[in-house]
Design a protein around this motif. Sequence first.
Motif, PDB file in Angstrom:
ATOM      1  N   GLU A 134       0.462  -1.280  -0.100  1.00 59.92           N
ATOM      2  CA  GLU A 134      -0.314   0.032  -0.002  1.00 59.92           C
ATOM      3  C   GLU A 134       0.748   1.397  -0.013  1.00 59.92           C
ATOM      4  O   GLU A 134       0.715   2.224  -0.437  1.00 59.92           O
ATOM      5  CB  GLU A 134      -1.255  -0.313   1.622  1.00 59.92           C
ATOM      6  N   ASP A 135       2.365   1.055   0.716  1.00 58.15           N
ATOM      7  CA  ASP A 135       3.016   2.497   0.966  1.00 58.15           C
ATOM      8  C   ASP A 135       3.502   2.556  -0.734  1.00 58.15           C
ATOM      9  O   ASP A 135       3.460   3.670  -1.096  1.00 58.15           O
ATOM     10  CB  ASP A 135       3.615   1.971   1.973  1.00 58.15           C
ATOM     11  N   GLN A 136       3.920   1.949  -1.113  1.00 60.44           N
ATOM     12  CA  GLN A 136       4.445   1.562  -2.237  1.00 60.44           C
ATOM     13  C   GLN A 136       3.277   2.441  -3.545  1.00 60.44           C
ATOM     14  O   GLN A 136       3.818   3.048  -4.365  1.00 60.44           O
ATOM     15  CB  GLN A 136       5.400   0.550  -2.514  1.00 60.44           C
ATOM     16  N   GLN A 137       2.214   1.882  -3.335  1.00 55.85           N
ATOM     17  CA  GLN A 137       1.610   2.123  -4.450  1.00 55.85           C
ATOM     18  C   GLN A 137       1.316   4.112  -4.192  1.00 55.85           C
ATOM     19  O   GLN A 137       0.628   4.468  -5.340  1.00 55.85           O
ATOM     20  CB  GLN A 137       0.372   1.256  -4.339  1.00 55.85           C
ATOM     21  N   ARG A 138       0.965   4.127  -2.709  1.00 54.55           N
ATOM     22  CA  ARG A 138       0.379   5.309  -2.506  1.00 54.55           C
ATOM     23  C   ARG A 138       1.154   6.764  -3.127  1.00 54.55           C
ATOM     24  O   ARG A 138       1.723   7.055  -3.485  1.00 54.55           O
ATOM     25  CB  ARG A 138       0.698   5.570  -1.173  1.00 54.55           C
ATOM     26  N   MET A 139       2.977   5.833  -2.483  1.00 53.48           N
ATOM     27  CA  MET A 139       3.710   6.834  -3.425  1.00 53.48           C
ATOM     28  C   MET A 139       3.838   6.705  -5.411  1.00 53.48           C
ATOM     29  O   MET A 139       3.653   8.035  -5.149  1.00 53.48           O
ATOM     30  CB  MET A 139       5.261   5.866  -2.791  1.00 53.48           C
ATOM     31  N   GLU A 141       1.503   6.924  -7.143  1.00 54.63           N
ATOM     32  CA  GLU A 141       0.798   7.833  -7.294  1.00 54.63           C
ATOM     33  C   GLU A 141       0.953   8.880  -7.220  1.00 54.63           C
ATOM     34  O   GLU A 141       0.749   9.726  -8.253  1.00 54.63           O
ATOM     35  CB  GLU A 141      -0.409   7.632  -6.331  1.00 54.63           C
ATOM     36  N   VAL A 142       1.411   9.210  -6.149  1.00 50.50           N
ATOM     37  CA  VAL A 142       2.038  10.669  -5.908  1.00 50.50           C
ATOM     38  C   VAL A 142       2.898  11.689  -6.664  1.00 50.50           C
ATOM     39  O   VAL A 142       3.137  12.753  -7.348  1.00 50.50           O
ATOM     40  CB  VAL A 142       2.229  10.640  -4.556  1.00 50.50           C
ATOM     41  N   ARG A 145       2.159  12.028 -10.376  1.00 43.96           N
ATOM     42  CA  ARG A 145       0.750  13.271 -10.225  1.00 43.96           C
ATOM     43  C   ARG A 145       1.897  14.085 -10.114  1.00 43.96           C
ATOM     44  O   ARG A 145       1.805  15.004 -10.695  1.00 43.96           O
ATOM     45  CB  ARG A 145      -0.203  13.872  -9.050  1.00 43.96           C
TER      46      ARG A 145
END
Length: 245
Positions: A134-139, A141-142, A145
């Motif tokens: 989850e942390d890698q996926q969130r990063m 996406e950031v 962007r």
Amino acid sequence: MDFKVISIGALPANPLWGERSPVRTGHATTTLVRSNAVGEASKPVNILVDPGLPGPAMVARLGERTGLEPDAITHVFLTTFHPETRRAIEVFSDAEWLISPREREWVGVPLAQSLGRLAETQRAAEAAGETLDEDQQRMLEVLRRDVAVLQRCKPAPDKLAEGVDVFPLPGVSPGCTGLLLSGRETTLICGDAVATAEHLEQGKVLPSCEDREQAKESFAEAIEIADLLVPGRDNVVVNPTRRPF
């Protein structure tokens, strides 16, 4: 040419208040500059500087302070690429987004490298039948962007509009850049080169500066040139070294 502070910013942690870790959500002071296009007196220009609030709050504050809708903004100018200066930038999709060439270059290379490494990690995980955590996926996406926003940002010209000139203030970051407004008084939109009124009064720069000595030089230049200053995280203040006008 005129200007109006739309939203007063805040530091997540103000070291002058004894704060060593974040106690609030940081966001940059947002300022609207109204002028005319260079050489075109009949063409109005609305420049929004550092839209740091979340999108809905930024739209509401812009309406409360000016009566303008987002599509009335012709340009968005970022003093740095720090996330706290640009949370609402996508709201102003009709505007031209601008940032200093030096800041764009300084941010762009490591940003692209970070995205490339994480994308490679994702491909390797998928090849092994796995997924990013989850942390890698969130990063990821950031980073995607951020890259998209930076790609949309154009290098700012030396003069944005009549009476509106860019003013390099390196130190906080290598490409930190303010806007110098020429009118009855000279006003400098400082970004985090001058963080708050208290930093101005005490002659302090932020401890997080990339180059502290360069930041001190920029701080001194800001005080030398302007009658009024718009700090990066505070309301407009009169330069304490100037006589009343």
